[in-house]
Motif scaffolding. Structure first.
Motif, mmCIF file in Angstrom:
data_model
loop_
_atom_site.group_PDB
_atom_site.id
_atom_site.type_symbol
_atom_site.label_atom_id
_atom_site.label_comp_id
_atom_site.label_asym_id
_atom_site.label_seq_id
_atom_site.Cartn_x
_atom_site.Cartn_y
_atom_site.Cartn_z
ATOM 1 N N UNK A 185 0.857 -1.169 0.000
ATOM 2 C CA UNK A 185 0.000 0.000 0.000
ATOM 3 C C UNK A 185 0.901 1.229 0.000
ATOM 4 N N UNK A 186 1.176 1.727 -1.191
ATOM 5 C CA UNK A 186 2.131 2.819 -1.371
ATOM 6 C C UNK A 186 3.472 2.405 -0.760
ATOM 7 N N UNK A 187 3.985 3.176 0.188
ATOM 8 C CA UNK A 187 5.286 2.866 0.793
ATOM 9 C C UNK A 187 5.186 1.877 1.944
ATOM 10 N N UNK A 188 3.987 1.559 2.358
ATOM 11 C CA UNK A 188 3.787 0.649 3.484
ATOM 12 C C UNK A 188 3.382 -0.730 2.988
ATOM 13 N N UNK A 189 3.574 -1.713 3.851
ATOM 14 C CA UNK A 189 3.128 -3.073 3.568
ATOM 15 C C UNK A 189 2.229 -3.508 4.714
ATOM 16 N N UNK A 190 1.033 -3.977 4.375
ATOM 17 C CA UNK A 190 0.131 -4.530 5.373
ATOM 18 C C UNK A 190 0.349 -6.037 5.396
ATOM 19 N N UNK A 191 0.591 -6.576 6.569
ATOM 20 C CA UNK A 191 0.830 -8.008 6.707
ATOM 21 C C UNK A 191 -0.200 -8.563 7.683
ATOM 22 N N UNK A 192 -1.066 -9.430 7.162
ATOM 23 C CA UNK A 192 -2.038 -10.108 8.012
ATOM 24 C C UNK A 192 -1.410 -11.416 8.475
ATOM 25 N N UNK A 193 -1.348 -11.589 9.785
ATOM 26 C CA UNK A 193 -0.785 -12.797 10.396
ATOM 27 C C UNK A 193 -1.950 -13.687 10.803
ATOM 28 N N UNK A 194 -2.187 -14.723 10.014
ATOM 29 C CA UNK A 194 -3.353 -15.590 10.223
ATOM 30 C C UNK A 194 -3.371 -16.227 11.613
ATOM 31 N N UNK A 195 -2.210 -16.601 12.122
ATOM 32 C CA UNK A 195 -2.154 -17.281 13.417
ATOM 33 C C UNK A 195 -2.664 -16.410 14.561
ATOM 34 N N UNK A 196 -2.392 -15.110 14.490
ATOM 35 C CA UNK A 196 -2.814 -14.213 15.575
ATOM 36 C C UNK A 196 -4.066 -13.416 15.218
ATOM 37 N N UNK A 197 -4.369 -13.323 13.916
ATOM 38 C CA UNK A 197 -5.508 -12.513 13.481
ATOM 39 C C UNK A 197 -5.207 -11.029 13.476
ATOM 40 N N UNK A 198 -3.937 -10.671 13.555
ATOM 41 C CA UNK A 198 -3.526 -9.262 13.618
ATOM 42 C C UNK A 198 -2.975 -8.819 12.273
ATOM 43 N N UNK A 199 -3.351 -7.610 11.867
ATOM 44 C CA UNK A 199 -2.765 -6.999 10.681
ATOM 45 C C UNK A 199 -1.716 -5.997 11.140
ATOM 46 N N UNK A 200 -0.516 -6.161 10.633
ATOM 47 C CA UNK A 200 0.609 -5.291 10.977
ATOM 48 C C UNK A 200 0.861 -4.323 9.829
ATOM 49 N N UNK A 201 1.165 -3.083 10.143
ATOM 50 C CA UNK A 201 1.532 -2.084 9.153
ATOM 51 C C UNK A 201 3.042 -1.919 9.231
ATOM 52 N N UNK A 202 3.727 -2.303 8.151
ATOM 53 C CA UNK A 202 5.181 -2.291 8.155
ATOM 54 C C UNK A 202 5.726 -1.256 7.185
ATOM 55 N N UNK A 203 6.752 -0.565 7.621
ATOM 56 C CA UNK A 203 7.487 0.377 6.774
ATOM 57 C C UNK A 203 8.861 -0.219 6.513
ATOM 58 N N UNK A 204 9.499 0.195 5.429
ATOM 59 C CA UNK A 204 10.852 -0.292 5.172
ATOM 60 C C UNK A 204 11.761 0.021 6.356
ATOM 61 N N UNK A 205 12.610 -0.862 6.717
ATOM 62 C CA UNK A 205 13.062 -2.072 6.026
ATOM 63 C C UNK A 205 12.401 -3.358 6.498
ATOM 64 N N UNK A 206 11.335 -3.291 7.287
ATOM 65 C CA UNK A 206 10.726 -4.505 7.841
ATOM 66 C C UNK A 206 10.277 -5.501 6.764
ATOM 67 N N UNK A 207 9.575 -5.081 5.708
ATOM 68 C CA UNK A 207 9.188 -6.066 4.684
ATOM 69 C C UNK A 207 10.396 -6.704 3.992
ATOM 70 N N UNK A 208 11.430 -5.920 3.779
ATOM 71 C CA UNK A 208 12.635 -6.442 3.155
ATOM 72 C C UNK A 208 13.333 -7.457 4.063
ATOM 73 N N UNK A 209 13.286 -7.214 5.367
ATOM 74 C CA UNK A 209 13.861 -8.162 6.327
ATOM 75 C C UNK A 209 13.079 -9.474 6.284
#
Length: 91
Positions: free
Chosen positions: A19-43
């Motif tokens: 989503x533009x410069x951010x990455x939304x990551x839904x973690x199915x195991x916890x049911x939580x959506x995380x909003x990540x900025x670089x460099x987290x998605x690259x990691x």
């Protein structure tokens, strides 16, 4: 004492959407959506194929990206955040 090894949780438990410069990551195991900025998605991407130490991860990221100001302390802080969020496991 050996250095800790980090790995991304199973890709089957994650759903990522850019989503533009951010990455939304839904973690199915916890049911939580995380909003990540670089460099987290690259990691997360760098840890997906195999578990790595912090030094090996920094080297891999350096091979893939221009890290003129690579900082191992900052990388370990990001890894700790991802571990706390449940997106990365530390062994």
């Amino acid at each position: 004492m050996s250095a800790p090894v980090y790995r991304s949780v199973s890709a089957a438990t994650l759903r990522a959407v850019q989503l533009d410069e951010l990455t939304l990551v839904y973690h199915r195991a916890s049911g939580i959506t995380h909003i990540l900025a670089p460099p987290a998605p690259e990691i997360l991407d760098a840890l997906a194929p195999e578990a790595l130490t912090g030094a090996a991860l920094l080297a891999r990221l350096g091979d893939e990206y221009d890290l003129g100001d690579a900082d191992s302390v900052a990388l370990l802080a990001r890894l700790d955040e991802l571990v706390t969020a449940g997106l990365v496991e530390r062994r």
